[in-house]
Write a protein that holds these residues in place. Structure first.
Motif, mmCIF file in Angstrom:
data_model
loop_
_atom_site.group_PDB
_atom_site.id
_atom_site.type_symbol
_atom_site.label_atom_id
_atom_site.label_comp_id
_atom_site.label_asym_id
_atom_site.label_seq_id
_atom_site.Cartn_x
_atom_site.Cartn_y
_atom_site.Cartn_z
ATOM 1 N N ALA A 206 8.970 67.056 33.790
ATOM 2 C CA ALA A 206 8.691 65.875 34.608
ATOM 3 C C ALA A 206 9.525 64.688 34.134
ATOM 4 C CB ALA A 206 7.207 65.543 34.558
ATOM 5 N N GLU A 207 9.599 64.482 32.826
ATOM 6 C CA GLU A 207 10.388 63.374 32.284
ATOM 7 C C GLU A 207 11.868 63.528 32.630
ATOM 8 O OE1 GLU A 207 9.553 63.419 28.133
ATOM 9 O OE2 GLU A 207 7.610 62.410 28.336
ATOM 10 N N ARG A 208 12.365 64.739 32.508
ATOM 11 C CA ARG A 208 13.781 64.966 32.802
ATOM 12 C C ARG A 208 14.081 64.732 34.280
ATOM 13 N NH1 ARG A 208 18.527 64.599 30.187
ATOM 14 N NH2 ARG A 208 20.102 65.967 31.093
ATOM 15 N N MET A 209 13.217 65.215 35.166
ATOM 16 C CA MET A 209 13.444 65.026 36.599
ATOM 17 C C MET A 209 13.349 63.555 36.977
ATOM 18 S SD MET A 209 11.753 68.367 38.461
ATOM 19 C CE MET A 209 10.096 68.187 37.762
ATOM 20 N N ALA A 210 12.400 62.825 36.393
ATOM 21 C CA ALA A 210 12.273 61.398 36.670
ATOM 22 C C ALA A 210 13.515 60.643 36.205
ATOM 23 C CB ALA A 210 11.021 60.846 35.998
ATOM 24 N N LEU A 211 14.087 61.047 35.075
ATOM 25 C CA LEU A 211 15.309 60.421 34.587
ATOM 26 C C LEU A 211 16.472 60.683 35.538
ATOM 27 C CD1 LEU A 211 16.723 59.006 32.065
ATOM 28 C CD2 LEU A 211 17.345 61.339 31.386
ATOM 29 N N LEU A 212 16.634 61.938 35.959
ATOM 30 C CA LEU A 212 17.781 62.322 36.777
ATOM 31 C C LEU A 212 17.714 61.743 38.186
ATOM 32 C CD1 LEU A 212 18.111 66.046 35.662
ATOM 33 C CD2 LEU A 212 19.672 64.167 35.105
ATOM 34 N N ARG A 213 16.513 61.459 38.688
ATOM 35 C CA ARG A 213 16.417 60.922 40.055
ATOM 36 C C ARG A 213 16.867 59.466 40.118
ATOM 37 N NH1 ARG A 213 9.940 59.652 41.057
ATOM 38 N NH2 ARG A 213 9.757 58.277 39.244
ATOM 39 N N SER A 214 17.007 58.805 38.971
ATOM 40 C CA SER A 214 17.331 57.381 38.954
ATOM 41 C C SER A 214 18.499 57.111 38.009
ATOM 42 C CB SER A 214 16.102 56.567 38.537
ATOM 43 O OG SER A 214 16.325 55.180 38.755
ATOM 44 N N HIS A 215 19.649 57.711 38.330
ATOM 45 C CA HIS A 215 20.928 57.423 37.672
ATOM 46 C C HIS A 215 21.008 57.889 36.219
ATOM 47 C CE1 HIS A 215 21.985 54.932 41.141
ATOM 48 N NE2 HIS A 215 20.790 54.374 41.034
ATOM 49 N N GLY A 216 19.983 58.556 35.712
ATOM 50 C CA GLY A 216 19.982 58.921 34.302
ATOM 51 C C GLY A 216 19.730 57.736 33.393
ATOM 52 N N ILE A 217 19.113 56.691 33.955
ATOM 53 C CA ILE A 217 18.882 55.447 33.215
ATOM 54 C C ILE A 217 17.441 55.387 32.708
ATOM 55 C CG2 ILE A 217 18.565 52.950 33.558
ATOM 56 C CD1 ILE A 217 21.106 52.995 35.248
ATOM 57 N N THR A 218 17.295 54.926 31.481
ATOM 58 C CA THR A 218 15.963 54.751 30.903
ATOM 59 C C THR A 218 15.805 53.342 30.345
ATOM 60 O OG1 THR A 218 14.363 55.615 29.311
ATOM 61 C CG2 THR A 218 16.659 55.588 28.610
ATOM 62 N N ARG A 219 14.587 52.856 30.394
ATOM 63 C CA ARG A 219 14.202 51.616 29.707
ATOM 64 C C ARG A 219 13.218 51.906 28.568
ATOM 65 N NH1 ARG A 219 15.778 46.951 32.326
ATOM 66 N NH2 ARG A 219 16.602 47.237 34.437
ATOM 67 N N ASP A 220 13.013 53.170 28.288
ATOM 68 C CA ASP A 220 12.084 53.580 27.240
ATOM 69 C C ASP A 220 12.823 53.615 25.900
ATOM 70 O OD1 ASP A 220 10.294 54.786 25.524
ATOM 71 O OD2 ASP A 220 9.795 56.442 26.876
ATOM 72 N N PRO A 221 12.442 52.749 24.944
ATOM 73 C CA PRO A 221 13.134 52.725 23.648
ATOM 74 C C PRO A 221 13.131 54.077 22.939
ATOM 75 C CG PRO A 221 11.723 50.798 23.884
ATOM 76 C CD PRO A 221 11.409 51.707 25.034
ATOM 77 N N ALA A 222 12.107 54.868 23.192
ATOM 78 C CA ALA A 222 12.023 56.167 22.519
ATOM 79 C C ALA A 222 13.166 57.094 22.921
ATOM 80 C CB ALA A 222 10.678 56.822 22.828
ATOM 81 N N TRP A 223 13.774 56.881 24.079
ATOM 82 C CA TRP A 223 14.856 57.728 24.566
ATOM 83 C C TRP A 223 16.234 57.167 24.199
ATOM 84 C CZ3 TRP A 223 14.580 61.620 28.849
ATOM 85 C CH2 TRP A 223 13.277 62.124 28.995
ATOM 86 N N MET A 224 16.282 55.932 23.693
ATOM 87 C CA MET A 224 17.566 55.261 23.497
ATOM 88 C C MET A 224 18.231 55.690 22.187
ATOM 89 S SD MET A 224 16.785 51.421 24.879
ATOM 90 C CE MET A 224 16.214 51.136 26.564
ATOM 91 N N THR A 225 19.524 55.449 22.111
ATOM 92 C CA THR A 225 20.296 55.814 20.929
ATOM 93 C C THR A 225 20.172 54.777 19.816
ATOM 94 O OG1 THR A 225 22.265 54.748 21.856
ATOM 95 C CG2 THR A 225 21.966 57.113 22.295
ATOM 96 N N HIS A 226 19.691 53.573 20.146
ATOM 97 C CA HIS A 226 19.461 52.540 19.142
ATOM 98 C C HIS A 226 18.442 51.543 19.690
ATOM 99 C CE1 HIS A 226 21.848 49.646 21.500
ATOM 100 N NE2 HIS A 226 22.783 50.597 21.587
ATOM 101 N N GLU A 227 17.998 50.635 18.872
ATOM 102 C CA GLU A 227 17.024 49.632 19.286
ATOM 103 C C GLU A 227 17.567 48.823 20.463
ATOM 104 O OE1 GLU A 227 13.869 48.896 18.185
ATOM 105 O OE2 GLU A 227 14.041 50.803 17.112
ATOM 106 N N PRO A 228 16.723 48.473 21.428
ATOM 107 C CA PRO A 228 17.186 47.674 22.573
ATOM 108 C C PRO A 228 17.764 46.334 22.123
ATOM 109 C CG PRO A 228 15.001 48.573 22.979
ATOM 110 C CD PRO A 228 15.298 48.844 21.547
ATOM 111 N N ASP A 229 18.794 45.887 22.830
ATOM 112 C CA ASP A 229 19.399 44.592 22.539
ATOM 113 C C ASP A 229 18.475 43.441 22.915
ATOM 114 O OD1 ASP A 229 21.586 46.060 21.794
ATOM 115 O OD2 ASP A 229 22.793 45.536 23.560
ATOM 116 N N GLY A 230 17.519 43.716 23.787
ATOM 117 C CA GLY A 230 16.587 42.696 24.247
ATOM 118 C C GLY A 230 15.741 43.249 25.365
#
Length: 387
Positions: A206-230
């Protein structure tokens, strides 16, 4: 012309859409997740991911299951081309399994035989897509058993089948599959104008499909490669697509969902009328497996051509001339020029699909089809096949 399928839009549907149009959100607001939760609750499944079409849902379902170059997907040849195209979108290849002569769904014996042969040459499918043709579920328990034996994943193409049941459980509960896909096109059981849904019991899918339906973009820090810039920050972590459903569409779907069981009951009643009224004619009526309760998206008859003096095409054209908007679901996918160019095996490998195509006709069936219209259809069929 009586169409083969038609949506019903009520004042409640219109009011629901207007309410969204007058709200702060037209695209990605609260209504999409409400619709997703409502579908998940109805099907008894853990997760639902709304999209702009069932085709999109099939595509991201394949990607979420890791389908890619060098892999192969098997499906039914008697389906809309999207059931196969989803594999090609992923860079994989496609093969087909012949249909059952009674249900017109993917044949379990043919699947078992083909799997045994494929295992010998090391060419097993990564994914099998059973298609619930006309709204009747495939034999999912048997397909699941083969999936366990041979190690492939299962995506149910239930574009026709929301509201149907298999072994007294809702189609879409994913007891025997990894993902199930629904369509909400206007001629389907319920509509969002255009739209689809993928449901699953597996949170990672479900998480993967939700990611792929919207440009492969996430706002979830847990999925990011580093801490959010802001607080404004997002990352594209995959190559995704714009496959999102809008709140406007979801509002229509939520309203329609409240009448889903009523719609299926009406379709069942109209199918029963056809069964009774057409019983004495030289045609084969839809057979229903006792383990299934069909949503009856389509009512397909087969002409007994050896018992009538007119051809398949002549009957089809005579019905259209009488104002009966019959159709044919479907032309075998392997016969399409694009698939022929890919070197896909042809008619000789799928005898039941060929027999089906040579004599099948889809009759009008939808909830607000009147008895008078059904009587007109029956008279037109009687006159055309007995000519």
């Amino acid at each position: 012309m009586i169409p083969y399928g038609r949506q019903e839009i009520t004042q409640a549907d219109i009011d629901a859409v207007i309410a969204v149009l007058q709200s702060d959100f037209l695209t990605q607001g609260p209504t999409v997740p409400q619709f997703e939760q409502a579908i998940a609750d109805y099907c008894g499944v853990r997760h639902a991911v709304a999209m702009n079409s069932a085709t999109s849902a099939l595509h991201v379902a394949c990607l979420a299951l890791g389908l890619g170059a060098g892999d192969v997907l098997w499906t039914s040849p008697i389906s809309f081309v999207a059931s196969a195209n989803c594999a090609l979108y992923c860079g994989a290849s496609v093969d087909f399994v012949d249909i059952d002569p009674l249900t017109y769904n993917l044949s379990v014996p043919a699947l078992a035989e083909k799997l045994a042969q494929a295992e010998k040459v090391g060419r097993l499918p990564k994914i099998v897509v059973p298609v619930h043709l006309c709204g009747q579920s495939c034999d999912m328990a048997a397909i699941h058993q083969l999936a366990q034996q041979y190690g492939f994943k299962v995506i149910e193409d239930a574009s026709h089948a929301i509201g149907g049941r298999y072994r007294d459980l809702p189609v879409g509960n994913c007891a025997y599959s990894d993902i199930t896909v629904f369509s909400f096109h206007p001629v389907k059981i319920i509509t969002t104008a255009e739209g689809g849904m993928a449901v699953t019991n597996q949170p990672a899918l479900a998480e993967r499909m939700a990611l792929l339906r919207s440009h492969g973009i996430t706002r979830d820090p847990a999925w990011m490669t580093h801490e959010p810039d802001g607080p404004w920050y997002y990352q594209q972590i995959a190559l995704g697509f714009n496959y999102r459903m809008t709140d406007v569409q979801a509002a229509l779907g939520l309203s329609q969902l409240s009448r889903l069981d009523e719609y299926v009951t009406e379709r069942q009643a109209k199918a029963a009328y056809y069964n009774q009224a057409l019983a004495e004619l030289p045609i084969v009526l839809p057979w229903q497996h006792p383990d299934t309760y069909s949503a009856f998206h389509l009512y397909v008859i087969r002409l007994q051509l050896d018992q009538i003096r007119v051809s398949h095409r002549q009957v089809f054209e005579a019905l259209r001339a009488c104002g009966v908007g019959v159709n044919l679901h479907y032309i075998p996918i392997y016969s399409q020029p694009y698939y022929q160019q890919q070197g896909i095996a042809g008619a000789a490998d799928y005898p039941q699909a060929e027999l089906f195509y040579q004599c099948a006709i889809t009759l009008p069936l939808y909830p607000n089809l009147s008895r008078e219209q059904q009587e007109q259809v029956v008279v037109a069929i009687r006159d055309s096949v007995l000519a």
